[in-house]
Design a protein around this motif. Structure first.
Motif, PDB file in Angstrom:
ATOM      1  N   ASN A  55       0.805  -1.226   0.000  1.00  0.00           N
ATOM      2  CA  ASN A  55       0.000   0.000   0.000  1.00  0.00           C
ATOM      3  C   ASN A  55       0.836   1.273   0.000  1.00  0.00           C
ATOM      4  O   ASN A  55       0.698   2.136   0.854  1.00  0.00           O
ATOM      5  N   ILE A  56       1.698   1.374  -0.981  1.00  0.00           N
ATOM      6  CA  ILE A  56       2.632   2.489  -1.067  1.00  0.00           C
ATOM      7  C   ILE A  56       1.954   3.713  -1.691  1.00  0.00           C
ATOM      8  O   ILE A  56       1.164   3.575  -2.617  1.00  0.00           O
ATOM      9  N   ASP A  57       2.262   4.909  -1.163  1.00  0.00           N
ATOM     10  CA  ASP A  57       1.678   6.133  -1.711  1.00  0.00           C
ATOM     11  C   ASP A  57       2.611   6.859  -2.671  1.00  0.00           C
ATOM     12  O   ASP A  57       2.175   7.686  -3.466  1.00  0.00           O
ATOM     13  N   LEU A  58       3.911   6.583  -2.546  1.00  0.00           N
ATOM     14  CA  LEU A  58       4.891   7.257  -3.407  1.00  0.00           C
ATOM     15  C   LEU A  58       6.169   6.423  -3.428  1.00  0.00           C
ATOM     16  O   LEU A  58       6.496   5.768  -2.446  1.00  0.00           O
ATOM     17  N   VAL A  59       6.890   6.463  -4.550  1.00  0.00           N
ATOM     18  CA  VAL A  59       8.141   5.701  -4.647  1.00  0.00           C
ATOM     19  C   VAL A  59       9.302   6.653  -4.889  1.00  0.00           C
ATOM     20  O   VAL A  59       9.249   7.498  -5.791  1.00  0.00           O
ATOM     21  N   LEU A  60      10.338   6.525  -4.063  1.00  0.00           N
ATOM     22  CA  LEU A  60      11.606   7.223  -4.305  1.00  0.00           C
ATOM     23  C   LEU A  60      12.527   6.180  -4.904  1.00  0.00           C
ATOM     24  O   LEU A  60      12.867   5.195  -4.246  1.00  0.00           O
ATOM     25  N   LEU A  61      12.912   6.391  -6.140  1.00  0.00           N
ATOM     26  CA  LEU A  61      13.570   5.311  -6.881  1.00  0.00           C
ATOM     27  C   LEU A  61      14.962   5.679  -7.364  1.00  0.00           C
ATOM     28  O   LEU A  61      15.145   6.619  -8.137  1.00  0.00           O
ATOM     29  N   ASP A  62      15.931   4.901  -6.916  1.00  0.00           N
ATOM     30  CA  ASP A  62      17.301   5.016  -7.407  1.00  0.00           C
ATOM     31  C   ASP A  62      17.355   4.271  -8.740  1.00  0.00           C
ATOM     32  O   ASP A  62      16.799   3.178  -8.871  1.00  0.00           O
ATOM     33  N   LEU A  63      17.992   4.865  -9.750  1.00  0.00           N
ATOM     34  CA  LEU A  63      18.008   4.185 -11.056  1.00  0.00           C
ATOM     35  C   LEU A  63      19.054   3.080 -11.128  1.00  0.00           C
ATOM     36  O   LEU A  63      18.851   2.061 -11.775  1.00  0.00           O
ATOM     37  N   GLY A  64      20.178   3.276 -10.432  1.00  0.00           N
ATOM     38  CA  GLY A  64      21.258   2.292 -10.513  1.00  0.00           C
ATOM     39  C   GLY A  64      21.145   1.232  -9.431  1.00  0.00           C
ATOM     40  O   GLY A  64      21.699   1.366  -8.352  1.00  0.00           O
ATOM     41  N   LEU A  65      20.401   0.174  -9.736  1.00  0.00           N
ATOM     42  CA  LEU A  65      20.209  -0.899  -8.752  1.00  0.00           C
ATOM     43  C   LEU A  65      20.997  -2.133  -9.181  1.00  0.00           C
ATOM     44  O   LEU A  65      21.304  -2.295 -10.359  1.00  0.00           O
ATOM     45  N   PRO A  66      21.325  -3.009  -8.233  1.00  0.00           N
ATOM     46  CA  PRO A  66      22.166  -4.155  -8.577  1.00  0.00           C
ATOM     47  C   PRO A  66      21.504  -5.182  -9.505  1.00  0.00           C
ATOM     48  O   PRO A  66      22.198  -5.828 -10.279  1.00  0.00           O
ATOM     49  N   ASP A  67      20.187  -5.343  -9.413  1.00  0.00           N
ATOM     50  CA  ASP A  67      19.558  -6.382 -10.239  1.00  0.00           C
ATOM     51  C   ASP A  67      18.760  -5.854 -11.434  1.00  0.00           C
ATOM     52  O   ASP A  67      19.008  -6.205 -12.571  1.00  0.00           O
ATOM     53  N   ILE A  68      17.782  -4.996 -11.161  1.00  0.00           N
ATOM     54  CA  ILE A  68      16.931  -4.495 -12.243  1.00  0.00           C
ATOM     55  C   ILE A  68      17.236  -3.020 -12.450  1.00  0.00           C
ATOM     56  O   ILE A  68      17.465  -2.292 -11.483  1.00  0.00           O
ATOM     57  N   ASP A  69      17.227  -2.562 -13.682  1.00  0.00           N
ATOM     58  CA  ASP A  69      17.418  -1.138 -13.945  1.00  0.00           C
ATOM     59  C   ASP A  69      16.175  -0.396 -13.465  1.00  0.00           C
ATOM     60  O   ASP A  69      15.054  -0.855 -13.684  1.00  0.00           O
ATOM     61  N   GLY A  70      16.387   0.750 -12.802  1.00  0.00           N
ATOM     62  CA  GLY A  70      15.274   1.546 -12.299  1.00  0.00           C
ATOM     63  C   GLY A  70      14.255   1.887 -13.384  1.00  0.00           C
ATOM     64  O   GLY A  70      13.055   1.984 -13.131  1.00  0.00           O
ATOM     65  N   VAL A  71      14.756   2.052 -14.615  1.00  0.00           N
ATOM     66  CA  VAL A  71      13.882   2.365 -15.745  1.00  0.00           C
ATOM     67  C   VAL A  71      12.842   1.260 -15.951  1.00  0.00           C
ATOM     68  O   VAL A  71      11.667   1.528 -16.220  1.00  0.00           O
ATOM     69  N   ASP A  72      13.281   0.019 -15.796  1.00  0.00           N
ATOM     70  CA  ASP A  72      12.346  -1.111 -15.953  1.00  0.00           C
ATOM     71  C   ASP A  72      11.312  -1.136 -14.831  1.00  0.00           C
ATOM     72  O   ASP A  72      10.177  -1.569 -15.026  1.00  0.00           O
ATOM     73  N   ILE A  73      11.722  -0.671 -13.649  1.00  0.00           N
ATOM     74  CA  ILE A  73      10.769  -0.619 -12.533  1.00  0.00           C
ATOM     75  C   ILE A  73       9.679   0.409 -12.840  1.00  0.00           C
ATOM     76  O   ILE A  73       8.497   0.166 -12.598  1.00  0.00           O
ATOM     77  N   ILE A  74      10.088   1.551 -13.387  1.00  0.00           N
ATOM     78  CA  ILE A  74       9.080   2.565 -13.751  1.00  0.00           C
ATOM     79  C   ILE A  74       8.095   1.964 -14.755  1.00  0.00           C
ATOM     80  O   ILE A  74       6.882   2.068 -14.606  1.00  0.00           O
ATOM     81  N   ASN A  75       8.650   1.299 -15.773  1.00  0.00           N
ATOM     82  CA  ASN A  75       7.814   0.654 -16.790  1.00  0.00           C
ATOM     83  C   ASN A  75       6.813  -0.323 -16.189  1.00  0.00           C
ATOM     84  O   ASN A  75       5.632  -0.300 -16.509  1.00  0.00           O
ATOM     85  N   ASP A  76       7.314  -1.175 -15.322  1.00  0.00           N
ATOM     86  CA  ASP A  76       6.454  -2.189 -14.694  1.00  0.00           C
ATOM     87  C   ASP A  76       5.391  -1.550 -13.821  1.00  0.00           C
ATOM     88  O   ASP A  76       4.216  -1.888 -13.894  1.00  0.00           O
ATOM     89  N   LEU A  77       5.826  -0.600 -12.999  1.00  0.00           N
ATOM     90  CA  LEU A  77       4.903   0.042 -12.058  1.00  0.00           C
ATOM     91  C   LEU A  77       3.785   0.789 -12.788  1.00  0.00           C
ATOM     92  O   LEU A  77       2.624   0.729 -12.383  1.00  0.00           O
ATOM     93  N   ARG A  78       4.136   1.450 -13.875  1.00  0.00           N
ATOM     94  CA  ARG A  78       3.142   2.240 -14.603  1.00  0.00           C
ATOM     95  C   ARG A  78       2.073   1.381 -15.289  1.00  0.00           C
ATOM     96  O   ARG A  78       1.054   1.886 -15.717  1.00  0.00           O
TER      97      ARG A  78
END
Ligand code: CA
Length: 231
Positions: free
Chosen positions: A46-69
């Motif tokens: 139940n998250i209201d906002l995400v603070l997202l670092d782009l350089g992560l060890p496993d998945i690129d932050g860009v892909d997380i934005i894509n998935d989340l959206r």
């Protein structure tokens, strides 16, 4: 209730710094040190906002934005060391709401979060429902009008309030005292006479046969219930 922010950051020091800022500003938070954990928490916490670092060890932050959206429109603030205008534009186009470049101050972080929430709530208010429809009956809040079978119905201000209350609560039983409190205000007492007269007037306008109501049903000894669309 405090808004809950997901902090996605693999650098422990930065993560701790962000959490410290959030805590001092009365935000709730959960953390994720990698992309997989972030995606899991986004869907379950139940998250209201995400603070997202782009350089992560496993998945690129860009892909997380894509998935989340694909399933959510909660604000995403990208926090990154990469200070490239091209990349900023790219993540914003993908659906991130803002971009904060490291290093940043507490003041800047909190200000950006507040702006993102403000935009989000403003945007979502525009999406708020402005018409209610139950079968052939339509109530338009913007125009303050009621239609039955596409014909405008002339209702009094009190009838309008009563109908709105029922349409907002379609399918639910409303007790007589709940209705009286809503329409006439608290302290009006237990005088059901006025409500009965008001109800009779409304029924004459919306029901084909007021003696056998099809929209607002009497729940004997309790109150009334507007039918739901799937009944
Ligand atoms: Ca990183």
């Amino acid at each position: 209730m405090a808004q809950k922010i997901l902090v996605v950051e693999d650098d422990e020091q930065i993560r701790k710094f962000i959490c410290f800022c959030l805590q001092n500003n009365d935000y709730d938070y959960v953390t994720a040190a990698n992309g997989k954990d972030a995606l899991r928490k986004i869907t379950s916490d139940n998250i209201d906002l995400v603070l997202l670092d782009l350089g992560l060890p496993d998945i690129d932050g860009v892909d997380i934005i894509n998935d989340l959206r694909k399933f959510s429109d909660i604000p995403i603030l990208v926090v990154s060391a990469r200070d490239k205008d091209k990349e900023k534009a790219y993540v914003l186009e993908l659906g991130a709401d803002d971009y904060i470049t490291k290093p940043f101050s507490t003041t800047e972080l909190i200000a950006r979060i507040k702006v993102a929430f403000r935009h989000f709530y403003k945007y979502n208010q525009i999406q708020v429902q402005t018409t209610y429809q139950i079968k052939d009956l339509v109530l338009d809040i913007d125009k303050h009008l009621v239609y039955l079978k596409e014909k405008e119905l002339h209702v009094t201000p009190l009838e309008y309030q009563l109908l709105l209350l029922f349409m907002k609560n379609a399918g639910k039983v409303l007790t007589t005292s709940m209705i009286i409190e809503n329409i006439y205000g608290i302290g009006y007492g237990k005088d059901t006479q006025a409500l009965r007269a008001l109800m009779a007037g409304l029924r004459r306008k919306i029901e084909a046969n007021p003696g056998k109501p099809e929209y607002i049903i009497t729940e004997i000894g309790v109150g009334y219930r507007m039918i739901a669309n799937d009944e």
